[in-house]
Structure formats: C-alpha cells, structure tokens
Design a protein around this motif. Structure first.
Motif, short mmCIF file in Angstrom:
data_model
loop_
_atom_site.label_atom_id
_atom_site.label_comp_id
_atom_site.label_asym_id
_atom_site.label_seq_id
_atom_site.Cartn_x
_atom_site.Cartn_y
_atom_site.Cartn_z
N GLU A 126 0.83 -1.21 0.00
CA GLU A 126 0.00 0.00 0.00
C GLU A 126 0.86 1.25 0.00
N GLY A 127 0.42 2.24 -0.76
CA GLY A 127 1.07 3.54 -0.73
C GLY A 127 2.36 3.64 -1.50
N ARG A 128 2.63 2.67 -2.38
CA ARG A 128 3.88 2.69 -3.14
C ARG A 128 3.59 2.55 -4.63
N MET A 129 3.18 3.62 -5.23
CA MET A 129 2.91 3.71 -6.67
C MET A 129 1.90 2.65 -7.14
N ASN A 130 0.89 2.37 -6.31
CA ASN A 130 -0.11 1.42 -6.79
C ASN A 130 -1.38 2.12 -7.24
N LEU A 131 -2.02 1.51 -8.24
CA LEU A 131 -3.15 2.10 -8.93
C LEU A 131 -4.47 1.71 -8.27
N LEU A 132 -5.30 2.70 -7.99
CA LEU A 132 -6.61 2.48 -7.39
C LEU A 132 -7.69 3.10 -8.26
N THR A 133 -8.90 2.54 -8.18
CA THR A 133 -10.04 3.17 -8.82
C THR A 133 -10.52 4.30 -7.92
N GLY A 134 -10.65 5.49 -8.49
CA GLY A 134 -11.07 6.64 -7.70
C GLY A 134 -12.55 6.94 -7.85
N VAL A 135 -13.06 7.82 -7.01
CA VAL A 135 -14.45 8.26 -7.13
C VAL A 135 -14.62 9.03 -8.45
N LYS A 136 -15.88 9.14 -8.91
CA LYS A 136 -16.21 9.90 -10.12
C LYS A 136 -15.48 9.37 -11.36
N TYR A 137 -15.26 8.06 -11.41
CA TYR A 137 -14.59 7.44 -12.57
C TYR A 137 -13.21 8.04 -12.81
N THR A 138 -12.44 8.17 -11.74
CA THR A 138 -11.06 8.64 -11.85
C THR A 138 -10.12 7.49 -11.51
N ARG A 139 -8.82 7.71 -11.75
CA ARG A 139 -7.79 6.74 -11.38
C ARG A 139 -6.82 7.43 -10.44
N VAL A 140 -6.40 6.71 -9.40
CA VAL A 140 -5.53 7.29 -8.38
C VAL A 140 -4.24 6.47 -8.29
N ILE A 141 -3.09 7.15 -8.38
CA ILE A 141 -1.82 6.49 -8.10
C ILE A 141 -1.45 6.84 -6.67
N ILE A 254 3.12 13.17 6.79
CA ILE A 254 2.13 14.12 6.27
C ILE A 254 0.74 13.47 6.19
N GLU A 255 0.69 12.14 6.28
CA GLU A 255 -0.57 11.38 6.35
C GLU A 255 -1.46 11.55 5.12
N LEU A 256 -0.86 11.53 3.94
CA LEU A 256 -1.66 11.69 2.73
C LEU A 256 -2.54 10.47 2.44
N GLU A 257 -2.35 9.39 3.21
CA GLU A 257 -3.28 8.26 3.06
C GLU A 257 -4.71 8.68 3.39
N LYS A 258 -4.86 9.75 4.19
CA LYS A 258 -6.21 10.26 4.48
C LYS A 258 -6.87 10.81 3.22
N VAL A 259 -6.08 11.44 2.36
CA VAL A 259 -6.61 11.92 1.09
C VAL A 259 -6.98 10.75 0.19
N VAL A 260 -6.08 9.74 0.16
CA VAL A 260 -6.37 8.54 -0.65
C VAL A 260 -7.67 7.89 -0.21
N GLU A 261 -7.86 7.76 1.10
CA GLU A 261 -9.10 7.16 1.63
C GLU A 261 -10.33 7.94 1.14
N GLU A 262 -10.21 9.24 1.07
CA GLU A 262 -11.32 10.09 0.67
C GLU A 262 -11.68 9.93 -0.80
N ILE A 263 -10.67 9.73 -1.66
CA ILE A 263 -10.93 9.78 -3.10
C ILE A 263 -10.92 8.41 -3.78
N LYS A 264 -10.59 7.34 -3.04
CA LYS A 264 -10.66 6.03 -3.70
C LYS A 264 -12.11 5.54 -3.66
N ALA A 265 -12.46 4.74 -4.67
CA ALA A 265 -13.87 4.34 -4.83
C ALA A 265 -14.31 3.30 -3.80
N PHE A 266 -13.40 2.41 -3.42
CA PHE A 266 -13.77 1.37 -2.45
C PHE A 266 -12.54 0.81 -1.78
#
Length: 266
Positions: A126-141, A254-266
C-alpha cells in the motif's frame, strides 16, 4: 540527516558481511556501487545499466484504451531474458525492486523462469505507486507512503507518461532531506508545472512546491495549498472530474493516506 549520512549508515551493514555472504547493489547508483570496495562478500548487481548482472530492459508503463494498467519489462541474467508484467503498479522503482528480489532468488538457486512465474503473484504494498479506482470514474496512483526529491521526480515522470484527461497531483512535504529543503521543494514545483493541470500541496514545506510551480507559470487558480491532510480531503474530492488521473505523494508523517481514503472508490 541528508543522503550522505544515510549512505554511511547503510555502508556499515555491508562492512559486516562475512566473505561467504552476498551484497546486492544497485549498479545505477554511484554512491551504492562504490560500497563494493568495502566488503569481503560476493557482489551481485542489478539495474538498467549494461554493467548490471541482473539487468532491466524494455521498461514501459502500460496502458490499454486510455487506461493505465501497470508496467512491463525484461529481466536479464547470464545471457537469458524473461518477460515480466506487473499490474496496478508504476514507475522504475518497481523495476528496481523486482530486479533486487530476482538477485536474491538467483543466489538461492532459482532460475529466471521460476522467478518470473513467482512474480505473477506479486501484490504491491500500500502507498507505493499502486493504482486504485477513484471516485467519479477517476484513477488514483497512491504513492503516499514516502517521498524524496528523487522519488518525487520519478513519480511525476510516470504521471507524464500515463493517459488521463487531466493530470492532478496532491504533493506533501518531503521530510529529512537536509539543508537544501526549500530549493528541493521549489524544484519539484517547477517540474510539476510542466506536467500538471492541477496541483494541491499539503504541509508547510510543500508550499514551496506551490511557489516553484507559480514561478514556472502555472496559474494560481490551478494551485491549492493546505497545512494538513485532513483539510485537503474534501476539497480534493470536489475538484475531481471523470477521466482524471491523480498522483498522491508525500512523506509518511504528512498522512496523505487520508486523502487517498477520501478519493478512492472502495
């Protein structure tokens, strides 16, 4: 502590190896490869350079139908090559990690074919350049685990190479990089301005990333800065539109995983 101090500490590990041991070194890093003179152990090298014993070639970030899907490359050793495909992760750092792991396998008697078979089961951390499905049909690295100037540069280069209607990055402070911290953050900002449609920074040092981007001509309305990750969560989500590709990267504190939690789809 800067990179030199870190290298000195790591050197102590290699100096302690017995003559029957192995040191696996990155042949592309001058500081690392110089350590070969400081150990009695056997040396095995890995990297992209011709000198590497375990060599990475034909590296690419893979996409299909305008969707990023992973990386592919060839691993070579002793005149043999095998293809490697890894899904849902990106960046050359993953190639390095794979080659280092392959070197360990070779030392313990595995051949390249068995190693490439085993890599099919690889699951990215987790948290090392892995691809996630984001909300609103986006993609999150999600690269929220850590950040240095070198890895930040590499992550932005990866973002540049991949398809997305807009390229967005949420970039946090790079901690523990010594006295050139301000310049390092401004440099990343100047790079970001050439790649991104929208830049969001999180943390006091990351404000210098925003400064660097502005100095390179990025429009103020496309730059947002926050002090902490908690404040950035909802604004980042509200910015997103269908088709966006979003990079999230910063030092662990900096705890940017909080941002990831907010914008990932599931």
């Amino acid at each position: 502590s800067g990179p030199e101090e870190v290298a000195r500490e790591k050197a102590k590990l290699i100096e302690c190896l017995p003559s029957a041991g192995f040191a696996i070194l990155n042949s592309d890093d001058e500081t690392v490869i110089e350590l070969k003179n400081r150990t009695r152990a056997h040396i095995m090298t890995f990297g992209f350079s011709r000198e590497a014993e375990v060599r990475i070639t034909n590296f690419e970030n893979r996409s299909e139908k305008q969707r990023p899907i992973g990386i592919s490359f060839k691993l070579g050793y002793g005149g043999s090559f095998v293809p490697v495909k890894l899904d849902n992760i990106f960046g050359k750092a993953q190639g390095y990690a794979t080659a280092a792991a392959a070197a360990v396998g070779l030392i313990f008697g595995l051949n390249l074919v068995r190693i490439s078979e085993a890599l099919k089961n690889y699951k990215p951390a987790e948290g090392r350049m892995n691809l996630l499905t984001g909300v609103k049909y986006t993609r999150v690295i999600d690269d929220s685990y850590n950040a240095s100037p070198l890895s930040m540069h590499a992550a932005l280069d990866t973002l540049r190479d991949l398809p997305g209607k807009r390229k967005i990055a949420v970039l946090g402070d790079m901690l523990e990089i010594g006295r050139y911290s301000i310049e390092a953050h401004e440099y990343i900002g100047r790079l970001a301005a050439e790649i991104l449609d929208v830049l969001i920074t999180v943390g006091p040092r990351a404000k210098f990333i925003a400064e660097g981007a502005r100095s390179k001509g990025m429009r103020r309305k496309n730059i947002l800065s926050f002090d902490i990750a908690e404040e950035a969560r909802v604004p980042v989500q509200s910015i997103l539109k269908k088709g966006d590709l979003v990079l999230v990267k910063g030092s662990h504190a900096i705890e940017l995983e909080k941002v990831v939690e907010e914008i990932k789809a599931f």
